[in-house]
Design an enzyme around this catalytic site. Structure first.
Site, PDB file in Angstrom:
ATOM      1  N   ASP A 144      -3.390  -7.112  -4.868  1.00  0.00           N
ATOM      2  CA  ASP A 144      -4.317  -7.106  -3.794  1.00  0.00           C
ATOM      3  C   ASP A 144      -3.978  -8.141  -2.891  1.00  0.00           C
ATOM      4  O   ASP A 144      -4.092  -9.274  -2.950  1.00  0.00           O
ATOM      5  CB  ASP A 144      -5.745  -7.431  -4.424  1.00  0.00           C
ATOM      6  CG  ASP A 144      -6.832  -7.466  -3.467  1.00  0.00           C
ATOM      7  OD1 ASP A 144      -6.693  -7.367  -2.220  1.00  0.00           O
ATOM      8  OD2 ASP A 144      -8.174  -7.638  -3.864  1.00  0.00           O
ATOM      9  N   TYR A 165     -12.424  -3.403  12.158  1.00  0.00           N
ATOM     10  CA  TYR A 165     -11.034  -2.839  11.985  1.00  0.00           C
ATOM     11  C   TYR A 165     -10.348  -3.039  13.455  1.00  0.00           C
ATOM     12  O   TYR A 165      -9.140  -3.410  13.202  1.00  0.00           O
ATOM     13  CB  TYR A 165     -11.389  -1.477  11.655  1.00  0.00           C
ATOM     14  CG  TYR A 165      -9.939  -0.644  11.491  1.00  0.00           C
ATOM     15  CD1 TYR A 165      -9.124  -0.468  10.450  1.00  0.00           C
ATOM     16  CD2 TYR A 165      -9.402   0.191  12.695  1.00  0.00           C
ATOM     17  CE1 TYR A 165      -8.057   0.110  10.320  1.00  0.00           C
ATOM     18  CE2 TYR A 165      -8.371   0.819  12.503  1.00  0.00           C
ATOM     19  CZ  TYR A 165      -7.548   0.929  11.231  1.00  0.00           C
ATOM     20  OH  TYR A 165      -6.347   1.550  11.242  1.00  0.00           O
ATOM     21  N   ALA A 191     -10.533  -5.199  15.666  1.00  0.00           N
ATOM     22  CA  ALA A 191     -10.321  -6.440  15.942  1.00  0.00           C
ATOM     23  C   ALA A 191      -9.196  -6.986  14.942  1.00  0.00           C
ATOM     24  O   ALA A 191      -8.181  -7.609  15.496  1.00  0.00           O
ATOM     25  CB  ALA A 191     -11.562  -7.196  15.740  1.00  0.00           C
ATOM     26  N   GLY A 195       0.724  -1.128  -0.054  1.00  0.00           N
ATOM     27  CA  GLY A 195      -0.099  -0.055  -0.038  1.00  0.00           C
ATOM     28  C   GLY A 195       0.911   1.214   0.119  1.00  0.00           C
ATOM     29  O   GLY A 195       0.539   2.316   0.803  1.00  0.00           O
TER      30      GLY A 195
HETATM   31  P1  NAD Z   1      -4.290   5.213   3.120  1.00  0.00           P
HETATM   32  O1  NAD Z   1      -5.660   4.885   2.889  1.00  0.00           O
HETATM   33  O2  NAD Z   1      -4.062   6.593   2.331  1.00  0.00           O
HETATM   34  O3  NAD Z   1      -3.402   4.239   2.650  1.00  0.00           O
HETATM   35  C1  NAD Z   1      -3.758   2.831   2.765  1.00  0.00           C
HETATM   36  C2  NAD Z   1      -3.146   1.885   1.401  1.00  0.00           C
HETATM   37  O4  NAD Z   1      -3.612   0.744   1.348  1.00  0.00           O
HETATM   38  C3  NAD Z   1      -3.686   2.573   0.094  1.00  0.00           C
HETATM   39  O5  NAD Z   1      -2.567   2.930  -0.525  1.00  0.00           O
HETATM   40  C4  NAD Z   1      -4.386   1.352  -0.512  1.00  0.00           C
HETATM   41  O6  NAD Z   1      -4.682   1.492  -1.831  1.00  0.00           O
HETATM   42  C5  NAD Z   1      -3.845   0.473   0.139  1.00  0.00           C
HETATM   43  N1  NAD Z   1      -4.543  -0.945   0.101  1.00  0.00           N
HETATM   44  C6  NAD Z   1      -6.055  -0.933   0.567  1.00  0.00           C
HETATM   45  N2  NAD Z   1      -6.393  -2.051   0.343  1.00  0.00           N
HETATM   46  C7  NAD Z   1      -5.385  -2.789  -0.126  1.00  0.00           C
HETATM   47  C8  NAD Z   1      -5.548  -3.994  -0.818  1.00  0.00           C
HETATM   48  N3  NAD Z   1      -6.521  -4.942  -0.803  1.00  0.00           N
HETATM   49  N4  NAD Z   1      -4.263  -4.576  -1.582  1.00  0.00           N
HETATM   50  C9  NAD Z   1      -3.301  -3.626  -1.617  1.00  0.00           C
HETATM   51  N5  NAD Z   1      -3.338  -2.428  -1.095  1.00  0.00           N
HETATM   52  C10 NAD Z   1      -4.363  -2.018  -0.303  1.00  0.00           C
HETATM   53  O7  NAD Z   1      -4.095   5.312   4.563  1.00  0.00           O
HETATM   54  P2  NAD Z   1      -3.154   5.286   5.600  1.00  0.00           P
HETATM   55  O8  NAD Z   1      -3.439   6.260   6.891  1.00  0.00           O
HETATM   56  O9  NAD Z   1      -1.785   5.736   4.916  1.00  0.00           O
HETATM   57  O10 NAD Z   1      -2.843   3.687   6.210  1.00  0.00           O
HETATM   58  C11 NAD Z   1      -1.733   3.144   6.249  1.00  0.00           C
HETATM   59  C12 NAD Z   1      -1.867   2.217   7.487  1.00  0.00           C
HETATM   60  O11 NAD Z   1      -1.963   2.738   8.554  1.00  0.00           O
HETATM   61  C13 NAD Z   1      -3.140   1.217   7.231  1.00  0.00           C
HETATM   62  O12 NAD Z   1      -2.859  -0.070   7.678  1.00  0.00           O
HETATM   63  C14 NAD Z   1      -4.215   1.927   8.353  1.00  0.00           C
HETATM   64  O13 NAD Z   1      -4.816   0.770   9.035  1.00  0.00           O
HETATM   65  C15 NAD Z   1      -3.041   2.435   9.458  1.00  0.00           C
HETATM   66  N6  NAD Z   1      -3.246   3.411  10.291  1.00  0.00           N
HETATM   67  C16 NAD Z   1      -3.752   4.727   9.729  1.00  0.00           C
HETATM   68  C17 NAD Z   1      -4.556   5.748  10.502  1.00  0.00           C
HETATM   69  C18 NAD Z   1      -4.731   6.954  10.082  1.00  0.00           C
HETATM   70  O14 NAD Z   1      -5.423   7.742  10.948  1.00  0.00           O
HETATM   71  N7  NAD Z   1      -4.687   7.232   8.941  1.00  0.00           N
HETATM   72  C19 NAD Z   1      -4.270   5.399  12.052  1.00  0.00           C
HETATM   73  C20 NAD Z   1      -3.859   4.108  12.251  1.00  0.00           C
HETATM   74  C21 NAD Z   1      -3.343   3.196  11.388  1.00  0.00           C
END
Ligand code: NAD
Length: 251
Positions: A64, A156, A158, A13
């Site tokens: 994916d 989420y 969990a 991602g």
């Molecule tokens: P984001 O939505 O910008 O990035 C998530 C990335 O995951 C995207 O590039 C998306 O295309 C990719 N993705 C989603 N489903 C996918 C799949 N099936 N296969 C391949 N790629 C896939 O969000 P982010 O904030 O950069 O999130 C990154 C991580 O940080 C995530 O695991 C998220 O749960 C975690 N997180 C984010 C926050 C927040 O506040 N943004 C807080 C806690 C944890």
């Protein structure tokens, strides 16, 4: 002091948000990259070309992560291109609203398949290579939600809690192979995932619970990922680094 020259990291991602920030910080540290993306090839290509400006090799792979076959192909591609994977960052994830009484089986499965099974698939396919190499470094992105829960996002929370117990299990299991396994658990980070909440009507409520009174930038999360990936963290395994502006202190 942080130097990842000649190392190879696969980041899931990584076309945007925390994954992108991590890829670019790793590139600055000299790390070669496999940038996994889901559907935005243009954004992923831009990340790869920015990374190359730091003199590293940077390859793209569309997959994916919830599809085991696609993850298998990605790891095969990575090991063919680079002969090794030193660092695996399981970053890709989704965060969707669902009240428990209305949560459909599809909603539940989608979140578990991406946030938990996707991480398992990447790890189970990469670890045999790391065992052969006699070294490896796995960093999983969890969340504060994985530690204290999150109303209306129970699937989420969990899935992210499971990431923490997975991390701790594998830290002990893989230590004899010189493989470290850790977690970074962000609080609120301003990315596409959370931007609507951070700018919407709940904004003030969210920010007042964070002692630093703001959300993190993706780069502030990437810093901890880089630290765990580096030789400054060679005695850290099975750990969860919370990066949340003090938010967990407020319950
Ligand atoms: P984001 O939505 O910008 O990035 C998530 C990335 O995951 C995207 O590039 C998306 O295309 C990719 N993705 C989603 N489903 C996918 C799949 N099936 N296969 C391949 N790629 C896939 O969000 P982010 O904030 O950069 O999130 C990154 C991580 O940080 C995530 O695991 C998220 O749960 C975690 N997180 C984010 C926050 C927040 O506040 N943004 C807080 C806690 C944890």
């Amino acid at each position: 002091m942080i130097n990842l020259k000649d190392r190879v990291a696969l980041i899931t991602g990584a076309s945007r948000g925390i994954g992108k920030a991590t890829a670019l910080l790793f590139a600055q540290a000299g790390c070669n990259l496999i940038i996994n993306y889901f559907n935005n090839e243009k954004a992923a290509s831009e990340v790869a070309s920015c990374a190359r400006e730091f003199g590293v090799t940077s390859k793209l792979f569309q997959a994916d992560i919830s599809q085991k076959k696609q993850v298998d192909e990605m790891i095969r591609y990575a090991t063919e291109k680079f002969d090794k994977i030193d660092i695996l960052v399981n970053n890709a994830g989704i965060w969707k609203y669902a009240a428990i009484e209305k949560m459909t089986e599809e909603q539940l499965k989608e979140t578990v398949e991406v946030n938990l099974l996707g991480v398992f698939y990447a790890i189970t396919t990469t670890v045999p290579h790391m065992i052969k190499q006699r070294s490896g470094n796995i960093i999983n992105i969890s969340s504060t939600a994985g530690q204290r829960g999150e109303p209306f996002h129970s699937h989420y929370a969990a899935s992210k809690g499971a990431i923490i117990s997975l991390t701790k299990s594998l830290a002990a299991e893989l230590a004899p192979h010189n493989i470290r396994v850790n977690c970074v658990a962000p609080g609120w980070v301003d990315t596409d995932m959370s931007h609507a909440s951070l700018t919407g009507e709940d904004k003030e409520e969210i920010l007042q619970k964070i002692p630093l009174k703001r959300a993190a930038t993706p780069e502030e999360i990437a810093g901890s990922v880089l630290f765990l990936a580096s030789d400054l963290a060679t005695f850290i395994t099975g750990e969860v680094i919370n990066v949340n502006g003090g938010e967990v202190l407020c319950g």
